[in-house]
Design a protein around this motif. Structure first.
Motif, mmCIF file in Angstrom:
data_model
loop_
_atom_site.group_PDB
_atom_site.id
_atom_site.type_symbol
_atom_site.label_atom_id
_atom_site.label_comp_id
_atom_site.label_asym_id
_atom_site.label_seq_id
_atom_site.Cartn_x
_atom_site.Cartn_y
_atom_site.Cartn_z
ATOM 1 N N UNK A 1 3.629 160.502 76.088
ATOM 2 C CA UNK A 1 3.646 160.931 74.651
ATOM 3 C C UNK A 1 4.212 159.722 73.732
ATOM 4 N N UNK A 2 5.424 159.388 74.345
ATOM 5 C CA UNK A 2 6.446 158.457 73.643
ATOM 6 C C UNK A 2 5.411 157.163 73.309
ATOM 7 N N UNK A 3 4.972 156.484 74.251
ATOM 8 C CA UNK A 3 4.255 155.486 74.301
ATOM 9 C C UNK A 3 2.966 155.187 73.458
ATOM 10 N N UNK A 4 2.232 156.396 73.640
ATOM 11 C CA UNK A 4 1.171 156.767 72.559
ATOM 12 C C UNK A 4 1.641 157.099 71.252
ATOM 13 N N UNK A 5 2.542 157.490 70.862
ATOM 14 C CA UNK A 5 3.274 157.786 69.665
ATOM 15 C C UNK A 5 3.557 156.553 69.041
ATOM 16 N N UNK A 6 4.221 155.625 69.882
ATOM 17 C CA UNK A 6 4.502 154.266 69.232
ATOM 18 C C UNK A 6 3.422 153.493 68.820
ATOM 19 N N UNK B 1 -5.379 163.643 70.259
ATOM 20 C CA UNK B 1 -4.784 163.554 71.633
ATOM 21 C C UNK B 1 -3.355 163.742 71.797
ATOM 22 N N UNK B 2 -2.290 163.337 70.805
ATOM 23 C CA UNK B 2 -1.028 163.480 70.845
ATOM 24 C C UNK B 2 -0.865 165.034 70.917
ATOM 25 N N UNK B 3 -1.466 165.576 69.825
ATOM 26 C CA UNK B 3 -1.248 167.047 69.652
ATOM 27 C C UNK B 3 -1.506 167.905 70.652
ATOM 28 N N UNK C 1 -10.485 157.286 61.463
ATOM 29 C CA UNK C 1 -11.219 157.980 62.413
ATOM 30 C C UNK C 1 -10.255 157.841 63.867
ATOM 31 N N UNK C 2 -10.083 156.398 64.140
ATOM 32 C CA UNK C 2 -9.209 156.262 65.553
ATOM 33 C C UNK C 2 -7.929 157.088 65.544
ATOM 34 N N UNK C 3 -7.270 157.053 64.209
ATOM 35 C CA UNK C 3 -6.061 157.511 64.090
ATOM 36 C C UNK C 3 -6.038 158.939 64.336
#
Length: 187
Positions: free
Chosen positions: A99-104, A88-90, A80-82
């Motif tokens: 984006x990059x920090x949140x993706x990492x 959010x990233x989408x 659920x968290x993922x």
């Protein structure tokens, strides 16, 4: 030779985990259109993978493995968290400064989640269930994937019932949106 149709559910899920890990790795190096395309591939794979797991794998693990309730509840919370982070990233897009920090961060969480599944769920499923049942589960998994949404919908829920009821209509919408996006990008 072993074909995709011959493999059991654990083997298929391990293969998908490897694909997911590879996509996260590739995304750290990608730029522009390649980055956008890889991210779309990751979104689709994660959305389909998690929905199918929630329909096929987690209900069986809940009943069949030691501490199944606790293990599955923990995995569902992580999923659920993922889903929320992926959504959010989408929505934010690859060009957003965060984006990059949140993706990492998502990559670390997803890989940690996959490791727990592999060690806690998959090893017990492989040890406790006969091979023919694991193969039947693989067929069910492929069927669930064919009707799963192609992007995260955190509000839809993380249960077998939520995915069975909401998944197919949402998947139709997602697949139409995917086709239109592909058409717009190629036209």
């Amino acid at each position: 030779m072993d074909t995709k149709e011959d493999r059991n559910v654990v083997d298929l899920l391990l293969e998908q985990h490897n694909q997911i890990k590879s996509l996260f790795g590739q995304l750290t190096q990608a730029q522009g259109d390649q980055k956008r395309d890889l991210f779309q591939d990751l979104v689709r794979l994660l959305a389909v993978h998690e929905s199918a797991e929630e329909i096929v794998v987690h209900p069986t693990a809940r009943k069949e493995i030691e501490n199944g309730e606790t293990i599955v509840d923990t995995r569902l919370k992580e999923e659920g968290e993922a889903k929320r982070a992926l959504a959010e990233l989408h929505d934010m897009g690859i060009d957003h400064p965060e984006f990059d920090a949140k993706l990492a961060a998502l990559g670390r969480d997803v890989i940690d989640h996959a490791t727990h599944e592999e060690q806690e769920e998959f090893t017990q499923l492989r040890a406790k269930l006969p091979e023919d049942r694991l193969r039947r589960m693989a067929k069910a998994l492929r069927t669930a994937e064919a009707t799963a949404p192609t992007r995260p919908h955190p509000g839809a829920g993380e249960s077998k019932m939520a995915n069975l009821l909401a998944g197919p209509p949402i998947a139709v919408f997602d697949r139409v949106a995917d086709a239109l996006r592909g058409w717009r990008e190629s036209d």
